[in-house]
Write a protein that holds these residues in place. Structure first.
Motif, PDB file in Angstrom:
ATOM      1  N   SER A 151       0.827  -1.213   0.000  1.00 53.00           N
ATOM      2  CA  SER A 151       0.000   0.000   0.000  1.00 53.00           C
ATOM      3  C   SER A 151       0.859   1.260   0.000  1.00 53.00           C
ATOM      4  CB  SER A 151      -0.924   0.007   1.217  1.00 53.00           C
ATOM      5  OG  SER A 151      -1.805  -1.093   1.182  1.00 53.00           O
ATOM      6  N   LYS A 152       0.462   2.209  -0.886  1.00 52.76           N
ATOM      7  CA  LYS A 152       1.116   3.510  -0.929  1.00 52.76           C
ATOM      8  C   LYS A 152       0.200   4.620  -0.409  1.00 52.76           C
ATOM      9  CE  LYS A 152       3.843   2.351  -5.053  1.00 52.76           C
ATOM     10  NZ  LYS A 152       4.168   2.764  -6.451  1.00 52.76           N
ATOM     11  N   SER A 153      -1.057   4.290  -0.187  1.00 50.39           N
ATOM     12  CA  SER A 153      -2.034   5.275   0.288  1.00 50.39           C
ATOM     13  C   SER A 153      -2.471   4.890   1.698  1.00 50.39           C
ATOM     14  CB  SER A 153      -3.243   5.319  -0.645  1.00 50.39           C
ATOM     15  OG  SER A 153      -4.225   6.221  -0.162  1.00 50.39           O
ATOM     16  N   TYR A 154      -2.379   5.855   2.595  1.00 49.01           N
ATOM     17  CA  TYR A 154      -2.729   5.624   3.993  1.00 49.01           C
ATOM     18  C   TYR A 154      -3.846   6.599   4.395  1.00 49.01           C
ATOM     19  CZ  TYR A 154       1.200   2.484   4.750  1.00 49.01           C
ATOM     20  OH  TYR A 154       2.052   1.409   4.699  1.00 49.01           O
ATOM     21  N   CYS A 177       5.686  13.264   0.996  1.00 52.52           N
ATOM     22  CA  CYS A 177       4.463  12.600   0.537  1.00 52.52           C
ATOM     23  C   CYS A 177       3.478  13.650   0.050  1.00 52.52           C
ATOM     24  CB  CYS A 177       3.865  11.760   1.656  1.00 52.52           C
ATOM     25  SG  CYS A 177       3.514  12.758   3.117  1.00 52.52           S
ATOM     26  N   SER A 188      -3.996  14.622   0.786  1.00 55.10           N
ATOM     27  CA  SER A 188      -5.286  15.053   0.256  1.00 55.10           C
ATOM     28  C   SER A 188      -6.208  15.322   1.442  1.00 55.10           C
ATOM     29  CB  SER A 188      -5.898  13.971  -0.644  1.00 55.10           C
ATOM     30  OG  SER A 188      -7.223  14.316  -0.989  1.00 55.10           O
ATOM     31  N   THR A 202      -6.247  11.343   2.976  1.00 59.17           N
ATOM     32  CA  THR A 202      -5.285  10.294   2.654  1.00 59.17           C
ATOM     33  C   THR A 202      -3.902  10.884   2.464  1.00 59.17           C
ATOM     34  OG1 THR A 202      -5.745  10.486   0.287  1.00 59.17           O
ATOM     35  CG2 THR A 202      -7.021   8.851   1.538  1.00 59.17           C
ATOM     36  N   GLY A 243      -0.435  10.033   0.311  1.00 62.16           N
ATOM     37  CA  GLY A 243       0.119   9.230  -0.763  1.00 62.16           C
ATOM     38  C   GLY A 243       1.636   9.183  -0.695  1.00 62.16           C
TER      39      GLY A 243
END
Length: 630
Positions: free
Chosen positions: A197-200, A221, A224, A229, A231
């Motif tokens: 996963s690159k999105s948290y 990073c 958003s 999130t 990225g």
């Protein structure tokens, strides 16, 4: 006719009595002003007030003092400091902290540090120490002061950033760990990287990204805000709590919580057997809040979790004092006293959390002088209902006998005080308890509690009209007193009070002291008596001079005789009473004052000549009976 010599070898302090002063013990005083009683029971003129410092008009326009503290803190040496917070001169300029240190008996300014920008209009500052820092809380900010090799530094306390979630998946969720910090709008979340996963996903409350750390290394990073999130360029490796993201919520959302901390005027440390938590109180409610531990288990004064608070009793009367007593924390309200004890509690999910339990000790007596609870020989002392109480508890359950009145002998003076205006200080080195009444006469009650005698000082605390004592504390063994408009003076072994009003005049005012015994019947209130002589032993000292007279139920005034036990010295020369004696041995004066056909007899000592001192070791009265009273 019988003859006797009535001997008084020890002075027993002030004892106010409402009905004639006929029940006093030999050695007690019906009136006593500006005399001090030594450890061995001698009577001597109190120390004088010596000016140490006054804030120049050009600096602060004599603005109000809004906080003061004295003591030791920091990592370097054992030096003691006096630190004063001064209010702003105008609404556009901030106040400052001034650091004082005693050098050869003189209070010297070591450093000044201005309040941080945006700290205008501060009404008060509360100081407390924790670990190696001195903290200062005000409604306008929370600051910590650090002692350094070359001075002091001031920093704004942003607050510890708690870890609110752990073992969080990149898609969200997680296990709650720590409560949010009232002082901070920042939060910390720890994620378990899955290697792909690159999105948290952050909690919905996140408004700004502070930092992202992977395996201890901060990385860049894209955040958003709308999607909440973060990225990442590369997917973190698989691990447990190896990704840490710090975010913040809106300032407005956390402002109310932060102000809850900043509104607390007083602090006390406690955590059961140790002092690892800070309890804050004094916002005019029955709520106190307490600090938490960091994720590593370290105590800190910069973390006040949102739910860490105790409501003391169901009534809304405010908490006015706290004092640690053995393994409990005594909490005083204006209408009652309670004990907080430490324990732990287990939540439904198995989490163990600290728990503080409240028990009632007294449902009617508490403390009505906010922030003025003192600990004397490990016993709390409070002021309530025009009395002074010592709290000696054998149990922490409700017991009306826990509060012992210790102020019966000064009850007449206490009837007229406003408890909300007094300032209390315990000189635990000399075992003197000071209660500055802040009345029109600048009255101070002093309890020498080791020998259990009460004294009364008058004229303490000079300054501008309407000034009052804000703070009293010891600095290198010297009692320093700070009044509301920036005058600092010390109580020293000098024979004068230095007076000043608005501008320094440099004038020295004699200390006017008076001691009057009660009306003594010498064990026979049914007999008339005559007396011709008093014997007064005195300790030699420079400028020793005292007036001796008597009063009886027959006459208010008798002849006044001046005595003095001078030894040669040039500190305060009065050539009308000059002595070439250099002997320090005690001297006894036979004073001839004829009083006839009295039933009640009073002995009076007065010291009011410029620069005079007097130390009296006792007195003896020649008494001869002269028939039955009519």
């Amino acid at each position: 006719m019988s003859r006797d010599i009535i001997k008084v070898k020890n002075f027993l302090g002030l004892h106010e009595e409402a009905h004639g002063h006929t029940k006093l013990k030999l050695g007690e005083a019906s009136r006593m002003e500006n005399f001090y009683i030594t450890d061995d029971g001698n009577l001597t003129v109190r120390p004088g007030c010596r000016l140490q410092y006054v804030y120049p008009t050009s600096l602060l326009n004599r603005s109000d003092i809004i906080g003061a503290w004295s003591g030791y803190f920091g990592e370097f040496g054992d030096d003691e400091f006096l630190i004063i917070a001064e209010a702003a001169q105008t609404i556009t300029t901030g106040g400052c902290f001034t650091f004082f240190q005693m050098e050869s008996g003189e209070l010297k300014v070591k450093q000044r540090i201005n309040f941080p920008e945006g700290s205008q209009g501060v009404p008060w500052v509360n100081f407390f120490t924790f670990k190696t820092y001195l903290y200062a809380i005000s409604p306008s900010g929370f600051w910590k002061i650090r002692r350094e090799n070359d001075g002091f530094s001031l920093a704004v306390v942003d607050g510890y950033i708690p870890t609110v979630l752990i073992n969080t998946k990149p898609a969200g969720g997680g296990t709650p760990l720590q409560n949010i910090n009232r002082l901070s709008n920042k939060r910390r979340v720890k994620y378990d990287g899955d290697g792909t996963s690159k999105s948290y996903v952050l909690p919905e409350e996140a408004e700004e990204l502070i930092s992202v750390t992977v395996e201890g290394t901060e990385i860049s990073c894209i955040f958003s805000q709308s999607a909440h999130t973060v990225g990442l360029t590369n997917a973190p490796a698989k691990g447990i709590n190896n990704v840490e993201i710090v975010y913040s919520v809106g300032e407005q959302a956390s402002k109310t919580s932060r102000q809850k901390v900043l509104g607390m005027k007083y602090a006390e440390s406690y955590n059961g057997q140790a002092d690892t938590r800070i309890f804050l109180y004094g916002d005019s409610t029955n709520i106190c809040i307490y600090s938490g531990l960091t994720e590593a288990g370290d105590p800190t004064a910069e973390y006040f979790p949102e739910l860490f608070e105790v409501a003391v009793d169901a009534t809304d009367s405010p908490i006015t004092g706290m004092c640690r007593y053995q393994s409990h924390l005594l909490v005083f309200k204006s209408d009652g006293t309670f004990a907080i004890s430490y324990d732990t509690a287990t939540l439904a999910d198995g989490t163990t959390v600290p728990a503080f339990f409240v028990r009632a000790i007294n449902r009617s007596i508490g403390n009505q002088a906010p922030g003025q609870v003192q600990s004397l020989l490990n016993y709390p002392r409070t002021i309530a209902n025009h009395n002074i109480y010592d709290w000696k508890l054998s149990t922490y359950y409700q017991d009306e006998r826990s509060a012992k009145v210790v102020s019966d002998r000064v009850s007449q003076t206490l009837q007229g005080i406003d408890a909300s205006k007094v300032t209390a200080f315990d000189d635990n080195e000399k075992h003197d308890y000071y209660l500055f009444l802040n009345d029109a006469s600048n009255t101070v009650l002093v309890h020498r509690y080791e020998i259990d005698v009460w004294l009364m000082y008058k004229g303490i605390g000079p300054g501008k009209v309407g000034d009052y004592v804000k703070f009293a504390g010891k600095v290198d063994g010297t009692l320093c007193i700070v009044n509301s408009s920036g005058y600092i003076f010390s109580m020293d072994d000098v024979p004068y009070d230095l007076t000043w009003l608005d501008t320094i005049s440099g004038e020295e005012t004699p200390i006017k002291a008076v001691w009057e015994s009660g009306y003594m019947d010498f064990g026979a209130d049914y007999m008339r008596k005559n007396s011709s002589y008093l014997w007064v032993p005195m300790h030699p000292e420079p400028a020793s001079r005292m007036t001796v007279t008597c009063s009886t139920d027959k006459r208010d005034q008798y002849v006044e005789k001046v005595i003095g036990a001078n030894y040669m010295g040039y500190g305060n020369v009065d050539y009308n009473h000059w002595s070439y004696s250099s002997s320090r041995r005690p001297r006894v004066f036979r004073v001839k004052i004829k009083t006839k056909k009295f039933v009640w007899h009073k002995v009076i000592f007065r010291v009011d000549s410029p620069g005079s001192r007097a130390t009296v070791l006792g007195f003896d009265v020649d008494v001869r009976t002269a028939g039955y009273a009519k």
